[in-house]
Design an enzyme around this catalytic site. Structure first.
Site, PDB file in Angstrom:
ATOM      1  N   ARG A 104       1.505  14.641  13.243  1.00 58.72           N
ATOM      2  CA  ARG A 104       1.887  14.546  11.885  1.00 58.72           C
ATOM      3  C   ARG A 104       1.963  15.964  11.052  1.00 58.72           C
ATOM      4  O   ARG A 104       1.241  15.876   9.850  1.00 58.72           O
ATOM      5  CB  ARG A 104       1.291  13.383  10.837  1.00 58.72           C
ATOM      6  N   LYS A 151       0.836  -1.344   0.165  1.00 54.24           N
ATOM      7  CA  LYS A 151       0.000  -0.053   0.045  1.00 54.24           C
ATOM      8  C   LYS A 151       0.899   1.088  -0.054  1.00 54.24           C
ATOM      9  O   LYS A 151       0.418   2.117  -0.799  1.00 54.24           O
ATOM     10  CB  LYS A 151      -0.842  -0.021   1.454  1.00 54.24           C
ATOM     11  N   ASN A 152       1.741   1.250   0.947  1.00 57.66           N
ATOM     12  CA  ASN A 152       2.525   2.572   0.962  1.00 57.66           C
ATOM     13  C   ASN A 152       3.573   2.868  -0.039  1.00 57.66           C
ATOM     14  O   ASN A 152       3.659   3.987  -0.402  1.00 57.66           O
ATOM     15  CB  ASN A 152       3.415   2.406   2.538  1.00 57.66           C
TER      16      ASN A 152
HETATM   17  C1  UD1 Z   1       4.767   6.738   6.046  1.00 61.86           C
HETATM   18  C2  UD1 Z   1       3.939   5.645   6.097  1.00 61.86           C
HETATM   19  C3  UD1 Z   1       3.288   5.036   7.500  1.00 61.86           C
HETATM   20  C4  UD1 Z   1       4.428   4.876   8.436  1.00 61.86           C
HETATM   21  C5  UD1 Z   1       5.512   6.044   8.569  1.00 61.86           C
HETATM   22  C6  UD1 Z   1       6.678   5.715   9.365  1.00 61.86           C
HETATM   23  C7  UD1 Z   1       2.932   5.910   3.931  1.00 61.86           C
HETATM   24  C8  UD1 Z   1       1.667   6.395   3.240  1.00 61.86           C
HETATM   25  N1  UD1 Z   1       2.784   6.045   5.283  1.00 61.86           N
HETATM   26  O1  UD1 Z   1       4.008   7.943   6.850  1.00 61.86           O
HETATM   27  O2  UD1 Z   1       2.401   3.978   7.313  1.00 61.86           O
HETATM   28  O3  UD1 Z   1       3.695   4.634   9.684  1.00 61.86           O
HETATM   29  O4  UD1 Z   1       6.080   6.339   7.233  1.00 61.86           O
HETATM   30  O5  UD1 Z   1       7.447   4.589   8.902  1.00 61.86           O
HETATM   31  O6  UD1 Z   1       3.963   5.682   3.339  1.00 61.86           O
HETATM   32  N2  UD1 Z   1       7.112  14.422  10.622  1.00 61.86           N
HETATM   33  C9  UD1 Z   1       7.033  15.606  11.020  1.00 61.86           C
HETATM   34  N3  UD1 Z   1       7.404  16.735  10.089  1.00 61.86           N
HETATM   35  C10 UD1 Z   1       7.074  16.160   8.895  1.00 61.86           C
HETATM   36  C11 UD1 Z   1       6.912  15.131   8.354  1.00 61.86           C
HETATM   37  C12 UD1 Z   1       6.932  13.833   9.589  1.00 61.86           C
HETATM   38  O7  UD1 Z   1       7.463  15.998  12.252  1.00 61.86           O
HETATM   39  O8  UD1 Z   1       7.230  17.144   7.834  1.00 61.86           O
HETATM   40  C13 UD1 Z   1       7.294  13.327  11.799  1.00 61.86           C
HETATM   41  C14 UD1 Z   1       5.786  12.649  11.924  1.00 61.86           C
HETATM   42  O9  UD1 Z   1       5.034  13.236  12.954  1.00 61.86           O
HETATM   43  C15 UD1 Z   1       6.158  11.272  12.677  1.00 61.86           C
HETATM   44  C16 UD1 Z   1       7.608  11.280  12.046  1.00 61.86           C
HETATM   45  O10 UD1 Z   1       7.975  12.364  11.448  1.00 61.86           O
HETATM   46  O11 UD1 Z   1       6.326  11.389  14.046  1.00 61.86           O
HETATM   47  C17 UD1 Z   1       7.363  10.093  10.880  1.00 61.86           C
HETATM   48  O12 UD1 Z   1       6.672  10.436   9.940  1.00 61.86           O
HETATM   49  P1  UD1 Z   1       7.025  10.201   8.412  1.00 61.86           P
HETATM   50  O13 UD1 Z   1       8.139   9.099   8.226  1.00 61.86           O
HETATM   51  O14 UD1 Z   1       6.946  11.224   7.536  1.00 61.86           O
HETATM   52  O15 UD1 Z   1       5.746   9.184   8.143  1.00 61.86           O
HETATM   53  P2  UD1 Z   1       4.737   9.390   6.748  1.00 61.86           P
HETATM   54  O16 UD1 Z   1       5.463   9.480   5.525  1.00 61.86           O
HETATM   55  O17 UD1 Z   1       3.622  10.284   6.766  1.00 61.86           O
END
Ligand code: UD1
Length: 421
Positions: free
Chosen positions: A123, A22-23
């Site tokens: 997030r 999915k991701n």
């Molecule tokens: C992706 C996955 C999700 C998985 C996550 C971590 C997809 C669609 N989803 O989510 O299933 O749980 O990776 O492996 O691929 N953060 C910030 N600022 C930002 C972006 C992120 O502070 O601009 C923080 C988030 O709040 C979180 C952490 O970084 O605490 C990890 O987020 P991130 O790796 O970005 O996850 P996603 O890409 O949203």
């Protein structure tokens, strides 16, 4: 609304086919916006999140047709002329934010709704924004929307992410493929979904090196062309079903499952008493003895233990021998499954980002509520070995990320059915 009803039972045996990730698919689909030529994805999972991304891309002017019962997505963005990703679609799924980089690269401007909070934490998108700003974009927040503009186009830059965010890495890499000059992305995420995205972008003509390491280098090109790409196997679905015999006993073969995509997760499984072996076509997970042993878990970025398998691991630890400590380090609020597992007789104490689970011999079936995608499947795992019947409500969360869960688990002997109201 549908419910899933599970009657706890004996050991599992049989085969489960693993779907495309999915991701990975959610990151690959927006890549269609980077080219005028068709992008075809094969091995796509049939999930409601994928349909949401299709609706979003269609709203941006892309044409998408599905073949082979949804397993093939044929996309074309030659006429995609809308650059506004509407709140009504984006709010349904955070991964909608992955259109920001491609839209900006294609049009030089983009308006994308902020996804808002979700059940597992705030997030934010600051990492996506600062990376694109470093490439020359101006981004303002107005009326709940990010208004991004890159006058004269995006330019290559040397960027260091504060945290190795998966989504920020994907957005930046996609945007950089069409930027002028070289982009070096440091502290990039190394997850297998990033590697899959880069492999596809390379087939489209992008010049990228270093995927799967912390430094990705992208040499911008003038245009990308069409490609056909198979979506990588879903490592989270694989890990979830590897845990099914851990809790219910028995042995399952996961066809298409790949241990090399699961990093530290496989070591934890081995430590708690699950035997894993690779076959020519996938892998076999088998419980060695009776109850598994308690192990401690800390969620980390890849190749550490994935946060997306933490809830499922907690379900297994509920009936393990001993006490296990699970520490969630990626998301601040990802223990909503704990109160539901407690309703099934689990002994769990949550203090901030740390959950201490004292294994009990048996869980008992109960009506429970799915609170998010991975939490819902953890309740199904727990129910597989619980005494009596468990009814999981709000299964729309499950349908976002698990293809035909009742058929797949039913095929290995679980007593599970979907009940429509
Ligand atoms: C992706 C996955 C999700 C998985 C996550 C971590 C997809 C669609 N989803 O989510 O299933 O749980 O990776 O492996 O691929 N953060 C910030 N600022 C930002 C972006 C992120 O502070 O601009 C923080 C988030 O709040 C979180 C952490 O970084 O605490 C990890 O987020 P991130 O790796 O970005 O996850 P996603 O890409 O949203």
């Amino acid at each position: 609304m549908d419910r899933i009803v599970v009657k706890g039972g004996g050991p599992l045996a049989g085969r489960i086919e693993i779907s495309g990730a999915k991701n990975a698919c959610l990151a690959l689909m927006p890549a269609t916006l980077l080219s005028e030529e068709p992008l075809t994805l094969t091995n796509a999972p049939r999930l409601s999140d994928i349909r949401t991304m299709s609706v979003l891309l269609e709203s941006l002017g892309a044409e998408i047709s599905t073949m082979q019962d949804g397993k093939v997505l044929a996309m074309s963005s030659h006429a995609a002329d809308n650059h506004v990703a509407d709140y009504d679609i984006v709010r349904k799924m955070r991964a909608s934010n992955l259109v920001l980089g491609p839209l900006l690269a294609r049009h030089g401007h983009a308006v994308v709704s902020l996804p808002g909070g979700c059940a597992i934490g705030a997030r934010p998108m600051d990492l996506h924004i600062s990376a694109l700003e470093a490439m020359g974009a101006q981004i303002d927040l107005r009326d709940g929307y990010l208004h991004a503009e890159a006058k004269g186009g995006l330019k290559g830059a040397d960027i260091t992410l504060r945290f190795a965010s998966v989504g920020a890495t994907e957005n930046t890499v996609m945007a950089a493929t069409l930027a002028k000059g070289t982009t070096i992305l440091r502290n990039a995420a190394r997850e297998p979904e990033i590697v899959d995205l880069v492999e596809c972008l390379r087939k489209m003509g992008a010049q990228i090196e270093g995927e799967g390491t912390a430094t990705i280098t992208i040499e911008g090109v003038d245009r990308l062309h069409g490609a056909t790409h198979p979506v990588v196997a879903d490592r989270i679905e694989t890990g979830t079903y590897m845990l099914a015999p851990a809790i219910a006993g028995g042995e399952v073969e996961l066809v298409g499952g790949r241990m090399d995509l699961l990093g530290a997760f496989c070591e934890k499984l081995d430590a708690c008493g699950i035997e894993l072996s690779e076959t020519g076509t996938g892998l076999i997970a088998k419980r060695r003895n009776g109850r598994v042993d308690a192990v401690n878990v800390v969620t980390e970025v890849f190749p550490g233990f994935p946060t997306d398998l933490q809830a499922q691991m907690m379900a297994v630890m509920c009936t393990a021998n001993g006490v296990s400590v699970l520490e969630e380090r990626i998301f601040e609020n990802r223990f909503m499954h704990a109160p539901e597992l407690i309703r099934m007789g689990a002994h769990i104490d949550v203090q901030g980002g740390i959950a201490t689970v004292t294994g009990v011999e048996k869980l008992r079936g109960a009506p429970v509520m799915a609170t998010d995608l991975r939490a819902s499947v953890s309740l199904i795992l727990a129910a597989l070995a619980a005494e009596g019947e468990t009814v999981v409500n709000r299964v729309y969360h499950l349908d976002r990320g698990y293809e035909r869960v009742e058929e797949k688990l039913g095929a290995v002997g679980a007593r599970i059915e979907r009940v429509s109201e």
